[in-house]
Design a protein around this motif. Structure first.
Motif, PDB file in Angstrom:
ATOM      1  N   ALA A   1     -29.133  27.097  -2.826  1.00 50.81           N
ATOM      2  CA  ALA A   1     -28.827  26.415  -4.110  1.00 50.81           C
ATOM      3  C   ALA A   1     -29.405  27.103  -5.383  1.00 50.81           C
ATOM      4  CB  ALA A   1     -31.022  25.780  -4.551  1.00 50.81           C
ATOM      5  N   ASP A   2     -28.827  28.766  -4.890  1.00 53.22           N
ATOM      6  CA  ASP A   2     -29.032  29.339  -5.736  1.00 53.22           C
ATOM      7  C   ASP A   2     -28.759  30.445  -5.403  1.00 53.22           C
ATOM      8  OD1 ASP A   2     -29.624  31.517  -7.896  1.00 53.22           O
ATOM      9  OD2 ASP A   2     -32.709  31.101  -7.487  1.00 53.22           O
ATOM     10  N   MET A   3     -26.703  30.853  -5.292  1.00 55.07           N
ATOM     11  CA  MET A   3     -26.618  31.694  -4.238  1.00 55.07           C
ATOM     12  C   MET A   3     -26.747  32.879  -5.268  1.00 55.07           C
ATOM     13  SD  MET A   3     -25.092  31.147  -1.187  1.00 55.07           S
ATOM     14  CE  MET A   3     -24.825  32.104  -0.489  1.00 55.07           C
ATOM     15  N   PHE A   4     -25.902  33.556  -3.944  1.00 57.23           N
ATOM     16  CA  PHE A   4     -25.975  35.340  -4.707  1.00 57.23           C
ATOM     17  C   PHE A   4     -25.698  36.175  -3.516  1.00 57.23           C
ATOM     18  CE2 PHE A   4     -29.957  34.402  -1.832  1.00 57.23           C
ATOM     19  CZ  PHE A   4     -29.713  35.599  -1.097  1.00 57.23           C
ATOM     20  N   VAL A   5     -25.112  37.605  -3.566  1.00 54.15           N
ATOM     21  CA  VAL A   5     -24.491  37.881  -2.192  1.00 54.15           C
ATOM     22  C   VAL A   5     -25.652  39.224  -1.898  1.00 54.15           C
ATOM     23  CG1 VAL A   5     -22.440  40.069  -1.741  1.00 54.15           C
ATOM     24  CG2 VAL A   5     -22.361  38.037  -3.780  1.00 54.15           C
ATOM     25  N   PRO A   6     -25.771  38.905  -0.115  1.00 55.96           N
ATOM     26  CA  PRO A   6     -26.597  39.608   0.197  1.00 55.96           C
ATOM     27  C   PRO A   6     -26.566  41.011  -0.096  1.00 55.96           C
ATOM     28  CG  PRO A   6     -25.336  38.451   1.335  1.00 55.96           C
ATOM     29  CD  PRO A   6     -25.023  37.684   0.157  1.00 55.96           C
ATOM     30  N   LEU A   7     -24.864  41.593  -0.220  1.00 56.67           N
ATOM     31  CA  LEU A   7     -24.571  42.873   0.239  1.00 56.67           C
ATOM     32  C   LEU A   7     -23.751  43.219  -0.681  1.00 56.67           C
ATOM     33  CD1 LEU A   7     -22.911  43.823   3.410  1.00 56.67           C
ATOM     34  CD2 LEU A   7     -23.116  41.785   2.534  1.00 56.67           C
ATOM     35  N   LEU A   8     -23.917  45.037  -1.078  1.00 60.86           N
ATOM     36  CA  LEU A   8     -22.469  45.054  -1.646  1.00 60.86           C
ATOM     37  C   LEU A   8     -22.016  45.673  -0.983  1.00 60.86           C
ATOM     38  CD1 LEU A   8     -21.545  45.073  -4.403  1.00 60.86           C
ATOM     39  CD2 LEU A   8     -23.228  47.166  -5.230  1.00 60.86           C
TER      40      LEU A   8
ATOM     41  N   ALA B   1     -20.276  41.136  -8.670  1.00 62.63           N
ATOM     42  CA  ALA B   1     -20.508  42.398  -7.648  1.00 62.63           C
ATOM     43  C   ALA B   1     -20.114  43.943  -7.752  1.00 62.63           C
ATOM     44  CB  ALA B   1     -21.602  42.607  -6.842  1.00 62.63           C
TER      45      ALA B   1
ATOM     46  N   VAL C   1     -27.904  33.765   4.479  1.00 68.00           N
ATOM     47  CA  VAL C   1     -27.943  32.978   3.191  1.00 68.00           C
ATOM     48  C   VAL C   1     -28.011  31.780   2.784  1.00 68.00           C
ATOM     49  CG1 VAL C   1     -27.734  33.270   0.410  1.00 68.00           C
ATOM     50  CG2 VAL C   1     -27.257  35.364   1.729  1.00 68.00           C
ATOM     51  N   SER C   2     -29.628  30.970   3.316  1.00 69.79           N
ATOM     52  CA  SER C   2     -29.060  29.922   2.810  1.00 69.79           C
ATOM     53  C   SER C   2     -30.047  29.355   2.352  1.00 69.79           C
ATOM     54  CB  SER C   2     -30.537  29.503   4.648  1.00 69.79           C
ATOM     55  OG  SER C   2     -31.629  30.709   4.432  1.00 69.79           O
ATOM     56  N   ASP C   3     -30.036  30.066   0.993  1.00 74.77           N
ATOM     57  CA  ASP C   3     -30.895  29.687  -0.108  1.00 74.77           C
ATOM     58  C   ASP C   3     -29.599  29.353  -1.016  1.00 74.77           C
ATOM     59  OD1 ASP C   3     -32.195  29.022  -2.654  1.00 74.77           O
ATOM     60  OD2 ASP C   3     -32.918  31.152  -2.718  1.00 74.77           O
TER      61      ASP C   3
END
Lengths: 1237, 730
Positions: free
Chosen positions: A720-727, A775, A716-718
């Motif tokens: 600035a706006d972190m998120f979790v790519p998988l659950l 998540a 995840v290179s974004d």
């Protein structure tokens, strides 16, 4: 002291002799003829007791003696108290308490010991008052009292008596001097023991008697009085003791006690004679062992001095001394001006004359006079003052003076070495005093330099004999001897537990174990006025999930069924032993708010004739201080049963982290570590799921789902706006995905082996973990392994703001504040989710710990820092820390609330947590090492009858995902007398509070202000004591409460700590790191952190399990021929003297040559000899005791590293201008006097 | 001279061009009056197996604004080695390599039969082809499995040097890094945040190719251009196969009553951005496989609540489709970016519901991509269509070309007014383009029609007997990686409408004109209200199949979803003339015992019980068994040896259908039905309702099947039309 006393009470009996012997022998024996010692002691005790008796009880007879006695008392109190406490008390207490009725004893005891004085006047009074509590009051007191009585008695009678505490004070003050004094006490104890053993006492007695007549006189009176006292005290103590100990303790104690007591009483008399005798004549001094003699020596000259010391106790010295005394007093007061002191001295004398006693310190004075000429005198005074402080020392005095003798000590030491410093000091001082003083002065001056206030001191004869001032070692050893052997039973309200340095077992009988809660005072003032006046902080240090030793039972789990735990309707306090069942058991009245609540039908139970529920003993919540409730769904977030928590490992894989080997190490270690995730039942797999993330400028998540052949990396290179790519597949069960996880951990180091990425992010890393937990809808813990300042473009980006120029300015505080608010907000979110963050730092340069640490410290996490991390030398430390951290039992998503009985309330909290309102402490994670310090304030009056109750409830999610409530209950006494307050304090806890308070204050205030306010508060505490509990004593005398006699030395350590007083080489990161570290420390750790443990390992007895007695943290205690182990809680140093024996070196290092020792070694070579084995065992055991692994550094004398090592010799003045103990004590004394005037 | 029909056929075969008028009126006024504009349908890359590519580069007119290519229509002075451009009349020197030129030694481009000729450009590196798969993972496992298999299969069809990449998306978008050992890596992006190329470049850690190349210097041979995300098939064949094999259904939980979150908009954006950063102006296909509508982020066409259905025509008319405009804008922007870089976007949408093709149609339309719609990835429709994408021609190269641009040169008298087709304008201005038209180049397409108009310049004097010339210059990247230029030059005579009206009339190409008008109508339908278009069309035309056109899904949206309309129109706009005709007026064949198969009228009267009908609507191939036939079939007569003829009868239409199925792209839906079958509605909706429930009795019951509709029949339509024609003429 109390503590000590109690232990004494209890243990004494059991151990009395041993203790004595050991003590005396080591100390005394070492010093001089054992016989002599005892004799001396005896005298001491004798006098003291004698005195006390006199005063307290109309000892008019004493009165006559009193004068001297007083002095003696003071001394004795001080000295006696401390010394006595140590040695004497132990025995006496034990003896006494057990024997006589506890109550009686206690009364006395209280009065006496610290109260020695109080006891005197108060005896009766107290007894009534205290009696009830008595126990609490103390066993210690009990014991002490006795001693005091012996010693104190005189004082008491004199001033102390009046002051009540004088003895205490003295004692406390004396403590150091007490050392010597102690020694005597010990001796006295010995006597006691002797008493126990008839023969000994007698023998002692004889000797003493022989010595000086005066003493005898004293003795007689003393003895008599003492006896009564004893008797009384004994009884009281006994009862007291009895309660606490319950059957076991008492049982044992009782029998012997009685006898012993009786004997004891008797003993005292005899001892007195000896004492007196001792003093009078030189021989006695000799007998005294170093202490007395030295003291005396100084003053009167060797012989006289001795006598003097004895004199102290006994009338004789006084007489002769008087003149001297004056001198000393002068000094004390005058500390400022030497000459004047002298003169002034006289005045005091007058007072003293009458109030000789006041000087309790007096004895010292005499010494001074004797010791010093005028100058000395002046110094002496100081000394004496100090001593006085020590006066107790006086008793010890001898010791004090000795202390002064610092210089001399060495010489003595040689001989004495084995002996407690005090004794040694006593010796050395005796002679060296003057010279030593001179030397000391300079030091003082420096001291003065540091704190302006001190300046005066310097001018004055500042010299204090280090041995004459209260010695932490002595206190610790006494406590060990007195309290280490008996289980500590918590059933009695207001009972102070053994010191943290003492090994003891706890039996929970209604109050929380001291392992969970320690209070600054076990006797709270009833009103806020009193609290304000005394300035003693009212705080509790709570470690809710503390790990208990294997021989103690962890809190039981109670399930109240679907309705959840039963609670008070109004204040919501949980069912506990303080709930009073009424109306035949149909209702209960809350002990906190008095509200009456119906008992639910399913919980109903009949009451027995005493009003207790019949099932009281079957229900932990009705009979124990600590237990757990199963929480129902109402106690869960969103009313949903929580998911099992998760651990997420976030590993920095930037260039630095890869290069220094951290990445490989972590990955390698995790492979095995994952088998040891926290679980409640060792046979079952842990429910905790794990996830992995690596990062540099971008984050890499890993899918380690069991069904995959290979892990998958998701970048995840974004940021600035972190998120979790998988659950699915991110958080997995270790056992299911083991293969994939291992494959991942194998590959991570290789994947990034050639990375050239040097920039890192940090904010998004935590966000990522947080989002992952969100998540997965569970609580959990993040392990972040981070290497550098996060300068990559991302939220939470930091800049390098290290600016050493700000240190010492008003802007210094900004360095401790986070540079941006981002992390505070993030922390808040983390807490909401129950996301605890542990941060492992591997910096090569400034990383801004102050900012990076915000999230960990707000979420109940920890920060570990390995500056200049090198795989080879730091691996062991890091991996052990990691192991410990991962395996720690912990709770998640916790909320802690402290409820108190009406009248006080928890107002302030210190530690690693977040608070969104004023009452709830929110901890995203709470492990077994995390401690919260809670401060209480009055909002109404408390009653002595009900005492003050507190209940700490922690709602948390266990590692299995169960929601639970852990309850700790604590009841302490309330007092209307300041003396009671001062008698029941615990200095270690107070220091813990002070340190946390100060460390938090520097966020918002200039460091200097913080330091000043600390000194100020401390001075106020002591001044208040002095004013209200020891007023009859000379104004120039430094009198410390027995319980707080170490306050100055410890406080000085706090003031000198790197956070409050940084040296030039201390980085901002280190300071911020330590600041955060201390804020979550428990008392055990803060104690050793501020006053490191220094063991002379060359004295190691390979045959026994016992550790050699620690020595004080001062360079002058080090012998060139020795090898010392120093433990700070964070580091271990093995200091090797240049002249260490070859055999020793061969045993330790495998090489006989000093020059061949490799200073870079981090662990000792494994050698097949018992010595090496034992030493390594000790080191291991030290490491086991601490929450963080201590790296071992070998420091060779004269080596470069020695500077670092010396930094931890906290009684010395340090390079950055930190005051030495002696200097600081003088400074403190001056402050107190200013306040008093 | 051959007849016009022959001429037209010949022209088409050779050049792929058909004009509505093959003799042009010489004045603008007359041209305007002709109602049907002068226009051409042109297949830029008509398959010409007989056309050998020429291994040198074309000779260009030296005038900067012209740059026309030397062609057979140029006048050549062999002695002076000069040639005159037939567009701008510039005289040009032959290049030195033409020194040996003479009347008997002419280069191919001067031979009349090479009015269409293809050059191979030797300069520059051979750029690889790029195939970027953009795969939706929000679908049933069965579908996903089928899709995965199709994708894996496709790898074997790609040339070994082609670069492939993989982007998967669901709630998140993953850009997979290929060729990594052990752990498979992917870059993940959230589906709600659009990224521009620069951000993307940073986040993917892509080195800027321009900068990198500049540093290396021009002469240095370029390393095989590939990056972590696009790698040669031969290298990562196995890796990618495994990767595809491990693709899981999107793991994010979908709660009841919700659609899965599908970030199609951002996924496409990232795909476009990725290629934009790495391979600008190089042939590339972005092949998008979607199993449902985009439900989040930019480009979403419907929310994730199942209770709110996806927009219908009804909503659109009422302006009630709240996501539509935004989404369309998003996709348009993407399409333009992709087109500008010569990248193609294909969309393979397989879902029972709509997937947002209406919003995304520009992606395929602007870039020349395919649009395929099916019910499931697990159907032969998708599988075979997809396979057919990779069809190879006789020379073993793909029947597709990349990054094409088409430039049109015209004589001075002519200007281009516009083009309709799968193309975008490059916004180039030139003398051949009239001011108000923005058109210049198109991105490439295979074998597709595109149309444009010619307008005479105002009153320019036209030399009698002169010819107007048009040159199509198509540059494209051949699937072998070569850049090629195909030049088609044609000329048509001028005629004075007043004097030679017969001539002009005779040159009218009815079919071409019909298609042209139909496309124009569809084009307008896209942008205008439906009824308006119909009215316009009615005014414009009066020919038979306009009746069908009116009823076709290209103009009628009733009973079609916006997606279906987009889909039909998409294909209508790009198929060649024959296919387009089929789309408008389906072909109906009848099979019976009474004779050989014969085409019959697309009329309800053709539906007879003892017939088997085969209808080809382009999108569907339908076999309809008449009532009697189906009864026979049910009785199993075909299995009895003595009724072998019946079996043959049953088999005949199936064989024919197979033939069509095999050649058509996209593969039609194959329907086998019978009288009274539910699927028979496809047939019934197409035929002319000459018999309805209203008039069936009037027409008698002996033949045909009544259609339950209120639509007007051709008869009524014609009657009405006649009336109108007369009245309007009056």
């Amino acid at each position: 002291m109390n503590v000590n006393q109690q232990p004494h009470m209890a243990s004494p009996y059991g151990q009395p002799q041993p203790g004595y012997q050991g003590y005396p022998q080591s100390g005394y024996g070492g010093q001089q003829v054992p016989g002599g010692y005892p004799a001396q002691f005896a005298p001491y005790n004798g006098p003291a007791s004698a005195y006390q008796p006199g005063p307290p009880q109309g000892y008019s007879p004493y009165a006559s003696f009193p004068s001297k006695a007083l002095a003696a008392n003071l001394v004795s109190d001080l000295s006696s108290s401390s010394p006595l406490d140590l040695g004497v008390r132990g025995p006496p207490t034990s003896g006494a308490p057990p024997v006589s009725a506890a109550q009686a004893y206690s009364q006395f005891g209280q009065g006496e010991v610290q109260n020695g004085p109080p006891a005197m006047g108060p005896p009766p009074q107290r007894s009534p008052v205290s009696q009830p509590y008595s126990q609490g009051a103390m066993n210690l007191t009990g014991p002490q009292p006795q001693y005091n009585q012996q010693f104190g008695a005189p004082p008491t009678s004199m001033q102390q008596m009046t002051t009540q505490m004088a003895g205490m004070q003295v004692g406390s003050t004396v403590p150091s001097p007490a050392g010597p004094g102690y020694a005597p006490p010990t001796i006295s104890q010995a006597p006691v023991s002797a008493a126990y053993t008839p023969s000994d006492p007698s023998s002692y007695a004889p000797t003493p008697t022989v010595p000086s007549q005066p003493p005898p006189a004293e003795r007689v009176p003393q003895s008599t009085p003492s006896q009564p006292y004893y008797g009384a005290p004994a009884q009281q103590p006994f009862p007291t003791a009895a309660p606490p100990f319950s059957a076991p303790g008492p049982a044992q104690a009782p029998a012997p006690p009685l006898a012993s007591q009786q004997s004891f009483p008797q003993g005292p008399p005899p001892s007195q004679p000896p004492f007196s005798s001792a003093p009078p004549q030189a021989p006695p001094t000799a007998s005294y062992g170093g202490p007395l003699p030295p003291v005396q020596a100084p003053h009167p000259r060797a012989p006289p001095p001795t006598s003097q010391p004895s004199a102290f106790p006994g009338g004789p010295p006084p007489t002769s001394t008087p003149s001297q005394y004056p001198g000393p007093p002068m000094p004390q007061q005058s500390p400022v001006s030497q000459p004047s002191p002298f003169h002034s001295g006289p005045p005091p004398l007058p007072t003293t004359a009458g109030g000789f006693p006041p000087q309790g310190g007096a004895p010292p004075r005499p010494l001074h006079p004797g010791m010093q000429g005028p100058p000395l005198a002046s110094q002496g005074p100081l000394m004496s003052q100090a001593n006085h402080v020590a006066p107790p020392q006086p008793g010890m005095l001898p010791g004090q003076p000795t202390a002064g003798m610092a210089g001399p000590p060495p010489p003595q030491q040689p001989g004495m070495q084995g002996y407690p410093p005090q004794q040694n000091g006593a010796f050395g001082q005796v002679r060296g005093p003057q010279p030593g003083y001179a030397g000391q002065y300079p030091g003082q001056q420096n001291y003065g330099a540091a704190p302006p206030a001190q300046a005066p001191a310097p001018s004055a004869p500042k010299r204090l004999d280090p041995d004459s001032i209260p010695s932490p070692i002595q206190v610790i050893e006494d406590d060990k001897a007195n309290k280490g052997s008996e289980p500590f039973v918590t059933g009695v309200r207001g009972q102070a537990p053994p010191l943290v340095t003492t090994n003891f077992q706890v039996k929970d009988q209604g109050n929380a174990s001291p392992r969970f809660i320690r209070c600054t005072s076990y006797n709270m003032p009833c009103t806020s006025d009193m609290a304000k006046q005394s300035q003693v902080p009212l705080a509790a240090v709570i470690k809710p999930l503390a790990t208990l030793p294997p021989d103690e039972i962890p809190p039981y789990i109670v399930d109240h069924g679907e309705g959840g735990p039963i609670r008070c309707n109004r204040c919501k306090a949980y069912m506990c032993p303080y709930m009073q069942f009424i109306e035949g058991g149909r209702r209960f009245q809350c002990g906190f708010c008095s509200c009456v609540t119906e008992v639910p039908p399913h919980y109903f139970q009949h009451l027995d004739h005493t009003g207790k529920r019949v099932d009281c003993c079957d229900r932990p919540e009705l009979s124990m201080g600590s237990y757990e409730f199963m929480a129902t769904v109402d106690y869960c977030k969103n009313n949903k049963i929580p998911q099992p928590p998760a651990f997420i490992f976030l590993i920095d894989v930037s260039y630095n982290a890869v290069k220094n080997g951290m990445v490989r190490m972590v990955c390698q270690e995790l492979k095995t570590l994952l088998d040891y995730l926290p679980r409640e039942n060792p046979d079952v797999q842990s429910n905790i799921r794990v996830g992995f993330v690596t990062y540099n400028k971008v984050l890499h998540f890993y899918n380690v789902k069991a069904s995959l052949a290979q892990p998958q990396m998701m970048v995840v290179s974004d940021v600035a706006d972190m998120f979790v790519p998988l659950l699915d597949g991110f958080l997995v069960n270790v056992s299911e995905s083991r293969v994939v996880i291992e494959s991942l951990l194998d590959q991570i180091p290789d994947m990034f082996a050639d990375t050239r990425e040097t920039e890192t992010v940090f904010g998004p890393v935590i966000q990522a973990g947080l989002e992952a937990l969100k998540a997965a809808d569970c609580a959990g813990k993040l392990f972040v392994f981070h290497s550098s300042l996060p300068i990559a473009e991302a939220p939470g980006k930091l800049k390098n703001r290290e600016d050493k120029k700000l240190v010492g300015t008003d802007k210094e505080k900004s360095l401790f504040q986070p540079q941006i608010s981002f992390y505070a907000n993030l922390a808040k979110e983390c807490v909401t989710q129950g996301c605890c963050v542990d941060l492992f730092l591997f910096p090569n340069q400034y990383v801004d710990v102050a900012t990076l640490g915000v999230v960990p410290t707000s979420t109940g996490g920890s920060v570990y820092k390995y500056t200049y991390f090198q795989a080879q030398s730091d691996q062991e430390r890091f991996l052990n820390d990691l192991r410990k951290d991962v395996q720690k039992p912990m709770g998640f998503d916790a909320v802690m609330r402290v409820r108190t009985s009406t009248g006080i309330r928890a107002t302030d909290f210190f530690g690693s947590f977040y608070m969104s309102n004023t009452t709830d402490v929110e901890l995203a994670g709470l492990d077994c090492d995390k401690t919260v310090t809670v401060e209480f304030r009055h909002d109404d009056k408390l009653s002595e009858e009900t005492g003050a109750l507190m209940q700490c409830a922690v709602l948390y999610t266990s590692c299995t995902g169960q929601r639970r409530l852990r309850i700790h209950n604590m009841a302490v006494n309330c007092c209307a007398q300041l003396a009671d307050l001062y008698r029941n304090c615990e200095t270690d806890t107070i220091i813990n509070y002070f340190a946390k308070y100060a460390y938090r204050s520097i966020l918002n205030n200039p460091t200097k202000n913080v330091r000043d306010s600390l000194v100020n508060q401390c001075a106020q505490i002591l001044a208040c004591y002095r004013k209200n509990c020891a007023s009859p004593s000379s104004a120039g005398q430094l009198i410390l409460p027995e319980c707080m006699k170490l306050l100055p030395v410890y406080l000085n350590c706090v003031l000198k700590s790197d956070v409050l007083h940084p040296g030039a080489d201390v980085s901002l990161d280190d300071r911020a790191y330590l600041r955060q570290l201390v804020s979550a420390m428990d008392v055990t750790e803060s104690h050793v952190f501020f006053y490191p443990r220094l063991l002379p390992v060359h004295k190691l007895d390979v045959e026994s399990d016992a550790l050699p007695v620690a020595i004080r943290d001062s360079e002058e205690r080090l012998s060139k021929g020795g090898v010392y182990l120093l433990e700070t809680g964070l580091n271990l140093f093995l200091w090797v003297g240049a002249n260490a024996q070859q055999e020793l070196l061969q045993n330790i290092f495998g090489t006989p040559a000093f020059s061949q020792i490799d200073p870079s070694m981090t662990s000792l070579p494994v050698l097949e000899n018992p010595y090496s084995k034992r030493l390594r065992e000790i080191i291991e055991s030290f490491r086991m005791q601490r929450s963080r692994y201590m790296k071992l550094m070998v420091v060779k004398q004269e080596d470069k590293l020695e500077l670092i090592f010396k930094h931890f010799l906290v009684e010395d003045k340090n390079n950055s201008g930190g005051a030495s103990y002696v200097d600081f004590l003088c400074h403190m004394h001056k402050e107190i006097r200013q306040l008093l005037s | 001279m051959t007849t016009f029909p022959e001429f037209i056929q010949q022209n088409e075969d050779r050049d792929g061009v058909r004009f509505s008028w093959n003799v042009w009126p010489s004045s603008r006024l007359e041209a305007t009056r002709m109602v049907v504009p002068v226009a051409s349908l042109f297949t830029p890359l008509k398959e010409r197996p007989d056309l050998p590519p020429i291994q040198y580069e074309p000779v260009l007119c030296s005038r900067a604004t012209c740059r026309a290519v030397l062609n057979p229509l140029c006048q050549v002075d062999y002695r002076a080695k000069l040639w005159a451009c037939n567009f701008c009349y510039q005289r040009n020197q032959f290049p030195p390599t033409y020194a040996g030129i003479s009347e008997v030694n002419q280069p191919a481009e001067l031979l009349p039969q090479f009015s269409t000729i293809e050059y191979v450009v030797q300069r520059g590196p051979q750029m690889p082809l790029n195939f970027l798969y953009v795969v939706d993972t929000c679908m049933e496992d069965e579908d996903l499995q089928a899709l995965k298999e199709s994708l894996q299969m496709s790898l074997s069809l790609l040339p070994p040097t082609a670069l492939v990449g993989l982007i998967t998306f669901g709630r998140m978008i993953q850009v997979h890094e290929l060729g990594c050992e052990g752990i498979s890596k992917s870059y993940v992006f959230r589906g709600t945040k659009d990224l521009n190329a620069k951000q993307l470049q940073e986040m993917l850690g892509l080195t800027k190719p321009a900068a990198a190349q500049a540093g290396r210097g021009p002469q240095q041979p370029q390393a095989p251009p590939s990056n972590r995300f696009l790698q040669p098939v031969q290298k990562i064949d196995m890796n990618l196969t495994d990767l595809l094999g491990e693709l899981q259904r999107d793991p994010w939980p979908v709660t009841q009553g919700k659609r899965p979150l599908r970030s199609l908009g951002v996924a496409l954006s990232i795909a476009v951005g990725l290629l934009e950063c790495t391979f600008p102006n190089t042939g590339a296909r972005i092949m998008t496989f979607i199993g449902g509508p985009a439900t989040q982020g930019p480009g979403m066409v419907v929310g994730d609540e199942l209770k709110t259905p996806i927009r219908s025509w009804h909503d659109i008319e009422k302006d009630n489709a709240k996501f539509m405009k935004k989404a369309t804008k998003h996709y348009e922007a993407l399409a333009n970016r992709a087109a500008a870089n010569g990248h193609i976007i294909d969309i393979y949408a397989c879902a029972l519901d709509q997937t947002g093709l209406a919003e995304m149609k520009c992606c395929t339309n602007y870039t020349g991509g395919y649009m395929v719609m099916a019910d499931s990835f697990n159907t032969s429709l998708f599988k075979q269509t997809f396979q057919r994408v990779f069809t190879k021609d006789v020379q073993g190269s793909f029947k597709m070309a990349f990054a094409g641009t088409l430039e049109i040169k015209t004589s001075r008298e002519i200007k281009i007014s516009g083009a309709i087709g799968p193309c975008t304008s490059l916004n180039a201005k030139g003398p051949c383009v009239s001011e108000n038209v923005n058109f210049g180049f198109i991105t490439f397409l295979e074998c597709l029609f595109f149309s444009f108009y010619l307008f005479l310049q105002h009153n320019a004097p036209i030399p009698q007997g002169g010819r107007g010339a048009i040159q199509y210059v198509t540059q494209y990247q051949h699937s072998s990686g070569q850049r090629r230029i195909r030049v088609t030059t044609i000329a048509r005579n001028w005629a004075d409408a007043q004097t030679q009206i017969q001539n002009i009339a005779a040159s009218f190409d009815q079919e071409a004109a019909a298609i042209l008008m139909a496309r124009l109508a569809v084009y307008r339908a896209e942008s205008e209200e439906g009824p308006d278009v119909l009215r316009w069309l009615d005014r414009q035309l009066i020919r038979l199949f306009m009746f069908h056109l009116r009823r076709s899904p290209f103009l009628q949206v009733f009973n079609n979803s916006p997606d279906e309309s987009s889909y039909y129109r998409h294909h209508f706009m790009r198929q060649d003339l024959t296919q387009s005709l089929i789309m408008i007026q389906p072909i109906l064949y009848a099979y019976s015992f009474s004779g050989p198969p014969e085409p019959v009228l697309l009329d309800s009267s053709s539906i007879l019980p003892d017939r088997i009908l085969l209808m080809d609507t382009f999108f569907q191939i339908l076999i309809y068994h008449g009532e009697t036939v189906s009864q026979w079939r049910k009785a199993g007569y075909q299995d009895m040896p003595e009724y072998e003829n019946f079996r043959h009868l049953l088999q005949a239409p199936v064989d024919d259908a197979q033939e069509i199925l095999h050649s058509r792209f996209p593969m039609p839906r194959y329907i086998d039905t019978e009288h009274g079958g539910s699927q028979a509605r496809f047939l019934l909706s197409k035929v002319n309702p000459s018999q309805t429930h209203n008039n069936m009795y009037a027409w008698g019951q002996e033949s045909g099947a009544p259609i339950l509709t209120d639509d007007v029949s051709l008869q009524v339509f014609m009657d009405h039309l006649k009336k109108l024609a007369v009245s309007s003429a009056a």
